[in-house]
Design an enzyme around this catalytic site. Structure first.
Site, PDB file in Angstrom:
ATOM      1  N   HIS A  41       0.846  -1.197   0.000  1.00 11.83           N
ATOM      2  CA  HIS A  41       0.000   0.000   0.000  1.00 11.83           C
ATOM      3  C   HIS A  41       0.879   1.243   0.000  1.00 11.83           C
ATOM      4  CE1 HIS A  41       1.374  -0.263   4.106  1.00 11.83           C
ATOM      5  NE2 HIS A  41       1.112   1.031   4.220  1.00 11.83           N
ATOM      6  N   HIS A 122       5.630   6.500  -0.937  1.00 17.06           N
ATOM      7  CA  HIS A 122       6.394   5.279  -1.197  1.00 17.06           C
ATOM      8  C   HIS A 122       5.547   4.053  -0.894  1.00 17.06           C
ATOM      9  CE1 HIS A 122       6.867   5.949   3.141  1.00 17.06           C
ATOM     10  NE2 HIS A 122       7.062   4.644   3.238  1.00 17.06           N
TER      11      HIS A 122
HETATM   12  P1  ATP Z   1       4.274  -3.114  12.547  1.00 14.20           P
HETATM   13  O1  ATP Z   1       4.477  -1.690  13.016  1.00 14.20           O
HETATM   14  O2  ATP Z   1       3.555  -3.958  13.536  1.00 14.20           O
HETATM   15  O3  ATP Z   1       5.492  -3.721  11.964  1.00 14.20           O
HETATM   16  P2  ATP Z   1       3.068  -2.016  10.191  1.00 14.20           P
HETATM   17  O4  ATP Z   1       4.194  -1.033  10.173  1.00 14.20           O
HETATM   18  O5  ATP Z   1       2.752  -2.789   8.961  1.00 14.20           O
HETATM   19  O6  ATP Z   1       3.228  -3.077  11.331  1.00 14.20           O
HETATM   20  P3  ATP Z   1       1.545   0.134  11.291  1.00 14.20           P
HETATM   21  O7  ATP Z   1       2.728   0.475  12.154  1.00 14.20           O
HETATM   22  O8  ATP Z   1       0.190   0.134  11.898  1.00 14.20           O
HETATM   23  O9  ATP Z   1       1.723  -1.286  10.609  1.00 14.20           O
HETATM   24  O10 ATP Z   1       1.573   1.151  10.079  1.00 14.20           O
HETATM   25  C1  ATP Z   1       0.584   1.208   9.084  1.00 14.20           C
HETATM   26  C2  ATP Z   1       1.101   2.131   8.014  1.00 14.20           C
HETATM   27  O11 ATP Z   1       1.313   3.449   8.562  1.00 14.20           O
HETATM   28  C3  ATP Z   1       2.473   1.735   7.449  1.00 14.20           C
HETATM   29  O12 ATP Z   1       2.542   2.153   6.107  1.00 14.20           O
HETATM   30  C4  ATP Z   1       3.452   2.519   8.275  1.00 14.20           C
HETATM   31  O13 ATP Z   1       4.650   2.769   7.574  1.00 14.20           O
HETATM   32  C5  ATP Z   1       2.676   3.810   8.498  1.00 14.20           C
HETATM   33  N1  ATP Z   1       3.051   4.436   9.768  1.00 14.20           N
HETATM   34  C6  ATP Z   1       3.159   3.825  10.965  1.00 14.20           C
HETATM   35  N2  ATP Z   1       3.499   4.699  11.935  1.00 14.20           N
HETATM   36  C7  ATP Z   1       3.599   5.905  11.338  1.00 14.20           C
HETATM   37  C8  ATP Z   1       3.902   7.225  11.792  1.00 14.20           C
HETATM   38  N3  ATP Z   1       4.157   7.488  13.072  1.00 14.20           N
HETATM   39  N4  ATP Z   1       3.910   8.217  10.887  1.00 14.20           N
HETATM   40  C9  ATP Z   1       3.630   7.980   9.585  1.00 14.20           C
HETATM   41  N5  ATP Z   1       3.334   6.766   9.083  1.00 14.20           N
HETATM   42  C10 ATP Z   1       3.320   5.738   9.945  1.00 14.20           C
END
Ligand code: ATP
Ligand code: MG
Length: 183
Positions: A41, A122
């Site tokens: 995504h 990205h």
């Molecule tokens: P995990 O953190 O458990 O490895 P994940 O990264 O796939 O799982 P999330 O952390 O919930 O899941 O993130 C969902 C999406 O939001 C991802 O594309 C992640 O890069 C983005 N994301 C997460 N935290 C932030 C943040 N603080 N600021 C901007 N984007 C974020």
């Protein structure tokens, strides 16, 4: 619920481009772990933990945006040492993408968590990549995605929860709660 808005890039028109991206990702090897196919995504706005009671207002606000559809053409695959990912970047992303992300990041009902980073569109392919020498990155042929909709996604906040959806390797999957059309 841990929520974010994203382009799922899963419109019918994007099937071939998405499959090519999935195949490319399957051929990467070395350091890190691949993002599950279904989770690929482009994050538009990360909202963080949102109370369930806010969902209807959030959906209504996103539905009311009425912003234009656009095309996105991939540029290359890069390793970003912070936050340790391999990701697809885009060639001259259109202003409509930035406009959409900006609106979603500043929705009055639940503004996105302040992020010190500038929004850099990205698609994360692989996480835990510490070093770009640790991964062999073949050239990704340019592909164009027609972005006609975006989604509100829930990210499983507890990975030990048995009720969360998983792929056949047991990896947690995002759940699309709602899709919104671009004009
Ligand atoms: P995990 O953190 O458990 O490895 P994940 O990264 O796939 O799982 P999330 O952390 O919930 O899941 O993130 C969902 C999406 O939001 C991802 O594309 C992640 O890069 C983005 N994301 C997460 N935290 C932030 C943040 N603080 N600021 C901007 N984007 C974020
Ligand atoms: Mg994360």
């Amino acid at each position: 619920m841990r929520l974010f808005f994203a382009l799922g890039l899963d419109e019918k028109a994007n099937q071939a481009a998405r499959e090519q991206l999935v195949r490319y990702n399957h051929h990467l090897y070395g350091e890190g772990r691949a993002v599950p196919d279904q989770n690929l995504h482009l994050t538009l706005a990360f909202l963080g933990e949102v109370p369930d009671t806010k969902l209807p207002a959030l959906q209504a606000a996103a539905s009311n945006l009425a912003l234009p559809a656009f095309n996105l053409t991939t540029s290359s695959v890069e390793v970003w040492e912070q936050p340790k990912i391999a990701c697809v970047t885009f060639n001259q992303p259109p202003s409509a993408l930035f406009e959409l992300a900006n609106h979603l990041q500043t929705l009055p009902v639940w503004p996105a968590k302040a992020d010190s980073h500038v929004f850099t569109p990205h698609i994360t392919l692989r996480r835990g990549v510490k070093d770009d020498d640790a991964l062999d990155l073949p050239t990704l042929p340019a592909q164009t995605f027609a972005c006609q909709r975006f989604g509100l996604y829930a990210s499983p906040s507890s990975t030990s929860d048995e009720s969360i959806p998983r792929d056949n390797e047991g990896r947690a999957l995002y759940q699309c709660l709602h899709q919104f059309s671009l004009c």
